[in-house]
Design an enzyme around this catalytic site. Structure first.
Site, PDB file in Angstrom:
ATOM      1  N   TYR A   7      38.077   9.366 -10.599  1.00  0.00           N
ATOM      2  CA  TYR A   7      38.577  10.683 -11.005  1.00  0.00           C
ATOM      3  C   TYR A   7      38.366  11.726  -9.917  1.00  0.00           C
ATOM      4  O   TYR A   7      39.129  12.691  -9.819  1.00  0.00           O
ATOM      5  CB  TYR A   7      37.892  11.102 -12.304  1.00  0.00           C
ATOM      6  CG  TYR A   7      38.731  12.013 -13.174  1.00  0.00           C
ATOM      7  CD1 TYR A   7      40.073  11.749 -13.411  1.00  0.00           C
ATOM      8  CD2 TYR A   7      38.173  13.128 -13.782  1.00  0.00           C
ATOM      9  CE1 TYR A   7      40.833  12.575 -14.222  1.00  0.00           C
ATOM     10  CE2 TYR A   7      38.915  13.956 -14.602  1.00  0.00           C
ATOM     11  CZ  TYR A   7      40.250  13.681 -14.809  1.00  0.00           C
ATOM     12  OH  TYR A   7      41.002  14.502 -15.618  1.00  0.00           O
ATOM     13  N   LYS A  56      38.330  19.783 -13.243  1.00  0.00           N
ATOM     14  CA  LYS A  56      38.090  19.924 -14.686  1.00  0.00           C
ATOM     15  C   LYS A  56      36.765  20.646 -14.950  1.00  0.00           C
ATOM     16  O   LYS A  56      36.650  21.410 -15.913  1.00  0.00           O
ATOM     17  CB  LYS A  56      38.082  18.557 -15.358  1.00  0.00           C
ATOM     18  CG  LYS A  56      39.452  17.888 -15.417  1.00  0.00           C
ATOM     19  CD  LYS A  56      40.449  18.683 -16.229  1.00  0.00           C
ATOM     20  CE  LYS A  56      41.745  17.915 -16.435  1.00  0.00           C
ATOM     21  NZ  LYS A  56      42.763  18.707 -17.157  1.00  0.00           N
TER      22      LYS A  56
END
Length: 255
Positions: free
Chosen positions: A154, A161
């Protein structure tokens, strides 16, 4: 029309296909009494085609969240369809391929900056662009993926995020005096277009389906969408700066 969102006017971003969480949000919102306006960028004709699959075909306006002119004109474009907004759904995220799939140490700043601009800063930008249309009781709701941990593959999207989650808290702080709430829904992995673009994302899928206490469907966007609707509704009038996990309980257990 009766329903959880009866009479609400919503701006929903991020609809690309009918597998998008945003599509499920828009669909359920209409079924619960809301008027919905969609935004799209780049593939506007695709969004317009998908919009016709909703219970009521929704208008689509073009918005590039990194374009200051688009943001400045957002309120006027929305007013062509509704006279105000009660809620905004931010379902936008993008990172160049160098920022994903194990490239954390090598991704150049230019690519990281793009990821942060589109995925993090746009939350504040979109909220401020919509603010002239909103009144006390309104809500901004965004989608995140649990950023309290470092996830394999990720990479910089995880950092983006984390920034989004912090930005939501600061938006809650600064918009609270105007009676506007800011909350996020942290959904588990879903087989959306965004997920499919991340090399190695199947690692998340395997972990969730095996370990989530409630189990987890990789193809059911409705649980996350329902959480968004609840946060947009009048049933959470004193909740802001919150992150609601909709992940089958995975976040609560040890690895």
């Amino acid at each position: 029309m009766s329903g959880l969102l009866a009479g609400k006017r919503l701006l929903v971003t991020g609809v690309i296909t009918d597998a998008s969480i945003a599509f499920s949000v828009a669909k359920l919102a209409q079924e619960n009494g809301a008027q919905v306006v969609l935004t799209g960028y780049g593939r506007l004709s695709l969004v317009e085609r998908i919009a016709k699959r909703l219970p009521e075909p929704a208008p689509v306006i073009e918005v590039d969240v990194t374009n200051t002119e688009h943001l400045a004109g957002l309120a006027d474009r929305v007013r062509e369809h509704v006279d105000g907004l009660d809620g905004v759904v931010h379902s936008i995220g993008f990172a160049p391929q160098s920022c994903l799939g194990g490239g954390f140490l090598d991704a150049p700043w230019e690519d990281v900056a793009t990821a942060l601009h589109v995925s993090t800063f746009s939350y504040k930008s979109l909220a401020m662009a919509a603010l002239p249309l909103m009144s006390p009781g309104g809500a901004v709701v965004g989608l995140t993926f649990d950023a309290t941990k470092a996830w394999p593959v990720y990479d910089w999207m995880g950092v983006a995020k984390a920034g989004l989650e912090s930005a939501s808290r600061y938006l809650a702080l600064h918009l609270g005096k105007q009676g506007i709430r800011s909350n996020l829904v942290a959904a588990g992995p879903l087989r959306t277009i965004a997920a499919k673009s991340i090399p190695g994302f199947d690692q998340f899928e395997e972990a969730w389906t095996e370990r989530a206490p409630l189990g987890w469907s990789l193809t059911d966007q409705e649980p996350a969408a329902r959480a968004c609707l609840a946060l947009l509704s009048d049933w959470f009038p004193a909740t802001t700066g919150e992150i609601v996990h909709v992940d089958g309980g995975y976040h609560a257990i040890g690895a």
